[in-house]
Design a protein around this motif. Structure first.
Motif, PDB file in Angstrom:
ATOM      1  N   THR A   1       3.577 -26.103  39.979  1.00 39.86           N
ATOM      2  CA  THR A   1       2.890 -27.374  39.760  1.00 39.86           C
ATOM      3  C   THR A   1       3.595 -28.518  40.482  1.00 39.86           C
ATOM      4  OG1 THR A   1       4.230 -27.840  37.834  1.00 39.86           O
ATOM      5  CG2 THR A   1       2.126 -26.733  37.435  1.00 39.86           C
TER       6      THR A   1
ATOM      7  N   GLY B   1      10.491 -27.487  33.358  1.00 37.53           N
ATOM      8  CA  GLY B   1      11.212 -28.608  32.775  1.00 37.53           C
ATOM      9  C   GLY B   1      10.317 -29.417  31.845  1.00 37.53           C
TER      10      GLY B   1
ATOM     11  N   PHE C   1       9.727 -30.430  43.029  1.00 32.42           N
ATOM     12  CA  PHE C   1       9.669 -29.175  43.784  1.00 32.42           C
ATOM     13  C   PHE C   1      11.004 -28.466  43.641  1.00 32.42           C
ATOM     14  CE2 PHE C   1      10.679 -32.667  46.710  1.00 32.42           C
ATOM     15  CZ  PHE C   1      11.904 -32.269  47.228  1.00 32.42           C
TER      16      PHE C   1
ATOM     17  N   GLY D   1       9.266 -24.504  36.807  1.00 26.95           N
ATOM     18  CA  GLY D   1      10.616 -23.941  36.715  1.00 26.95           C
ATOM     19  C   GLY D   1      10.663 -22.666  35.883  1.00 26.95           C
TER      20      GLY D   1
HETATM   21  C1  S0N Z   1       1.613 -24.310  31.043  1.00 27.16           C
HETATM   22  C2  S0N Z   1       0.220 -24.938  31.020  1.00 27.16           C
HETATM   23  C3  S0N Z   1      -0.580 -24.456  32.233  1.00 27.16           C
HETATM   24  C4  S0N Z   1      -0.476 -24.477  29.729  1.00 27.16           C
HETATM   25  O1  S0N Z   1      -1.745 -25.110  29.598  1.00 27.16           O
HETATM   26  P1  S0N Z   1      -2.464 -25.183  28.164  1.00 27.16           P
HETATM   27  O2  S0N Z   1      -2.494 -23.844  27.541  1.00 27.16           O
HETATM   28  O3  S0N Z   1      -3.767 -25.892  28.389  1.00 27.16           O
HETATM   29  O4  S0N Z   1      -1.493 -26.055  27.224  1.00 27.16           O
HETATM   30  P2  S0N Z   1      -1.263 -27.636  27.202  1.00 27.16           P
HETATM   31  O5  S0N Z   1      -2.209 -28.248  26.247  1.00 27.16           O
HETATM   32  O6  S0N Z   1      -1.172 -28.211  28.556  1.00 27.16           O
HETATM   33  O7  S0N Z   1       0.220 -27.649  26.572  1.00 27.16           O
HETATM   34  C5  S0N Z   1       0.455 -27.411  25.203  1.00 27.16           C
HETATM   35  C6  S0N Z   1       1.501 -28.392  24.753  1.00 27.16           C
HETATM   36  O8  S0N Z   1       2.700 -28.115  25.461  1.00 27.16           O
HETATM   37  C7  S0N Z   1       3.127 -29.254  26.182  1.00 27.16           C
HETATM   38  N1  S0N Z   1       3.751 -28.839  27.427  1.00 27.16           N
HETATM   39  C8  S0N Z   1       3.373 -27.827  28.230  1.00 27.16           C
HETATM   40  N2  S0N Z   1       4.172 -27.753  29.286  1.00 27.16           N
HETATM   41  C9  S0N Z   1       5.064 -28.755  29.170  1.00 27.16           C
HETATM   42  C10 S0N Z   1       6.159 -29.181  29.964  1.00 27.16           C
HETATM   43  N3  S0N Z   1       6.515 -28.549  31.102  1.00 27.16           N
HETATM   44  N4  S0N Z   1       6.859 -30.242  29.526  1.00 27.16           N
HETATM   45  C11 S0N Z   1       6.550 -30.862  28.383  1.00 27.16           C
HETATM   46  N5  S0N Z   1       5.528 -30.490  27.573  1.00 27.16           N
HETATM   47  C12 S0N Z   1       4.804 -29.438  27.975  1.00 27.16           C
HETATM   48  C13 S0N Z   1       1.856 -30.056  26.397  1.00 27.16           C
HETATM   49  O9  S0N Z   1       2.153 -31.394  26.645  1.00 27.16           O
HETATM   50  C14 S0N Z   1       1.126 -29.816  25.110  1.00 27.16           C
HETATM   51  O10 S0N Z   1       1.687 -30.654  24.113  1.00 27.16           O
HETATM   52  P3  S0N Z   1       0.718 -31.475  23.088  1.00 27.16           P
HETATM   53  O11 S0N Z   1      -0.015 -30.404  22.348  1.00 27.16           O
HETATM   54  O12 S0N Z   1       1.689 -32.251  22.254  1.00 27.16           O
HETATM   55  O13 S0N Z   1      -0.149 -32.325  23.955  1.00 27.16           O
HETATM   56  C15 S0N Z   1       0.288 -26.481  31.014  1.00 27.16           C
HETATM   57  O14 S0N Z   1       0.846 -26.876  29.794  1.00 27.16           O
HETATM   58  C16 S0N Z   1       1.072 -27.064  32.118  1.00 27.16           C
HETATM   59  O15 S0N Z   1       0.606 -27.121  33.256  1.00 27.16           O
HETATM   60  N6  S0N Z   1       2.285 -27.540  31.801  1.00 27.16           N
HETATM   61  C17 S0N Z   1       3.118 -28.305  32.715  1.00 27.16           C
HETATM   62  C18 S0N Z   1       3.781 -27.395  33.710  1.00 27.16           C
HETATM   63  C19 S0N Z   1       4.679 -28.215  34.595  1.00 27.16           C
HETATM   64  O16 S0N Z   1       4.225 -29.052  35.351  1.00 27.16           O
HETATM   65  N7  S0N Z   1       5.996 -27.991  34.496  1.00 27.16           N
HETATM   66  C20 S0N Z   1       7.009 -28.732  35.194  1.00 27.16           C
HETATM   67  C21 S0N Z   1       7.218 -28.233  36.634  1.00 27.16           C
HETATM   68  N8  S0N Z   1       8.498 -28.661  37.093  1.00 27.16           N
HETATM   69  C22 S0N Z   1       9.579 -28.028  36.697  1.00 27.16           C
HETATM   70  O17 S0N Z   1       9.593 -27.090  35.975  1.00 27.16           O
HETATM   71  C23 S0N Z   1      10.822 -28.616  37.300  1.00 27.16           C
HETATM   72  C24 S0N Z   1      12.136 -27.996  36.969  1.00 27.16           C
HETATM   73  C25 S0N Z   1      12.760 -27.110  37.964  1.00 27.16           C
HETATM   74  O18 S0N Z   1      12.889 -25.978  37.596  1.00 27.16           O
HETATM   75  C26 S0N Z   1      13.355 -27.506  39.285  1.00 27.16           C
HETATM   76  C27 S0N Z   1      14.390 -26.682  39.680  1.00 27.16           C
HETATM   77  C28 S0N Z   1      15.083 -26.930  40.838  1.00 27.16           C
HETATM   78  C29 S0N Z   1      14.770 -28.008  41.650  1.00 27.16           C
HETATM   79  C30 S0N Z   1      13.744 -28.838  41.303  1.00 27.16           C
HETATM   80  C31 S0N Z   1      13.022 -28.586  40.148  1.00 27.16           C
HETATM   81  C32 S0N Z   1      11.907 -29.497  39.964  1.00 27.16           C
HETATM   82  O19 S0N Z   1      10.762 -29.046  40.235  1.00 27.16           O
HETATM   83  O20 S0N Z   1      12.113 -30.638  39.541  1.00 27.16           O
END
Ligand code: S0N
Length: 285
Positions: free
Chosen positions: A155, A87, A162, A133
């Motif tokens: 994460t 997300g 979660f 997600g």
């Molecule tokens: C993917 C990761 C590990 C990549 O790391 P890396 O290569 O160092 O890149 P970054 O510099 O971190 O990212 C590059 C740019 O992309 C943006 N970005 C990345 N991921 C996201 C994100 N999820 N949302 C918004 N932006 C994102 C960065 O901000 C960066 O942008 P700039 O360059 O402008 O700074 C690393 O990026 C990482 O860890 N990302 C976050 C992963 C995360 O925590 N995701 C969310 C987890 N939760 C869900 O997915 C919830 C949804 C869900 O499916 C759900 C379903 C049912 C019930 C509940 C849920 C729930 O959990 O809520």
């Protein structure tokens, strides 16, 4: 935009144009849906999910399509590939992810169910990050092929969320209770070799060959019986999905029953206002 660097020998044509996803048809039974927000590691927002729901529904209603390849467009400007990073945290509000109208949603749950119950085979092609997600989306696909550089992980407990549905229960069915607890409690990242060892993916390929490999798997599936595969998928689901799973499986057997003379006799007798005569049909051992 280049989706993956592989040569596929598939003649992809655009099926429908969207803002957040790419949607193509191979012309020989395969659809390809790619999340197209590479600069955000293909994080989904409500619009992304609505577009995927629309594309998957088009696929569902097209009898020529038997296999969907679900992937992430890329690379981004830095050359990084992603499947999906879950997300979009930048629009996460108090009750979900905020859409353009200000409504907060968690509509990815609908998408998980649609992929799960789609009467066709969905293959995840994971060219890079499958996180949060995004990892759950690859989990609910029927099959999953990863590139050598792919990274998987959860994460939620770190970012305040979660997925206690398919994301945890079905994960435990695939990788076992201990490993599933490790994945969620520690929030570590796993490479594609580890993902293969724990049963999270079916195969690993070079990134250059990922899409071509997906097409090879799809074409092998397409040579087989659509009805057999549809009912097998429902049967695999039924084992885990409770009454909803049994409904899916039993509904397909009802559809098959409709086509028999025995079932037609019941329908005809009702329409002809007479008692049904099932005497021609035995109680098969
Ligand atoms: C993917 C990761 C590990 C990549 O790391 P890396 O290569 O160092 O890149 P970054 O510099 O971190 O990212 C590059 C740019 O992309 C943006 N970005 C990345 N991921 C996201 C994100 N999820 N949302 C918004 N932006 C994102 C960065 O901000 C960066 O942008 P700039 O360059 O402008 O700074 C690393 O990026 C990482 O860890 N990302 C976050 C992963 C995360 O925590 N995701 C969310 C987890 N939760 C869900 O997915 C919830 C949804 C869900 O499916 C759900 C379903 C049912 C019930 C509940 C849920 C729930 O959990 O809520």
């Amino acid at each position: 935009m280049k989706i993956l660097p592989g040569e596929t020998n598939s003649n992809w044509t655009e099926w429908k144009s969207y803002e957040d996803i790419l949607f193509h048809n191979s012309g020989d039974g395969i659809a390809r849906i790619a999340i197209n927000r590479p600069e955000k590691r293909n994080a989904f927002r409500p619009k992304t999910v609505c577009e995927m729901l629309d594309a998957f529904n088009l696929v569902r209603n097209d009898e020529k399509i038997g296999v969907v390849l679900l992937t992430g467009a890329g690379p981004d400007k830095k050359g990084v590939f992603s499947f999906c990073s879950g997300g979009d945290q930048s629009i996460r509000g108090q009750n979900g992810y905020e859409d353009d109208e200000g409504t907060q949603r968690l509509n990815v749950l609908e998408l998980q169910r649609l992929i799960r119950t789609l009467p066709k085979v969905v293959i995840a092609l994971v060219p890079g990050f499958a996180i949060g997600g995004g990892q759950v989306l690859q989990l609910v696909c029927d099959l999953s092929i990863a590139s050598e550089n792919a990274i998987f992980g959860q994460t939620g407990p770190r970012v305040g969320s979660f997925d206690a549905g398919f994301g945890s229960s079905y994960l435990a069915r695939l990788v076992g209770q201990r490993k599933a607890r490790e994945i969620w409690f520690l929030c570590r990242k796993y490479n594609s070799k580890e993902a293969l060892e724990m049963g999270l993916v079916n195969a690993i390929t070079k990134i250059e060959e990922l899409e071509a490999e997906g097409v090879i798997w799809a074409r092998e599936i397409l040579r087989n019986s659509p009805t057999a595969i549809r009912i097998l998928k429902a049967s695999f689901n039924a084992e885990c999905d409770g009454i909803a799973g049994i409904q899916e499986l039993s509904g397909y057997t009802t559809q098959l029953f409709y086509s028999t003379d025995e079932a037609k006799e019941g329908r005809d007798a009702f329409l002809e206002k007479r008692p049904p005569d099932f005497s021609d049909y035995g109680w098969t051992p």
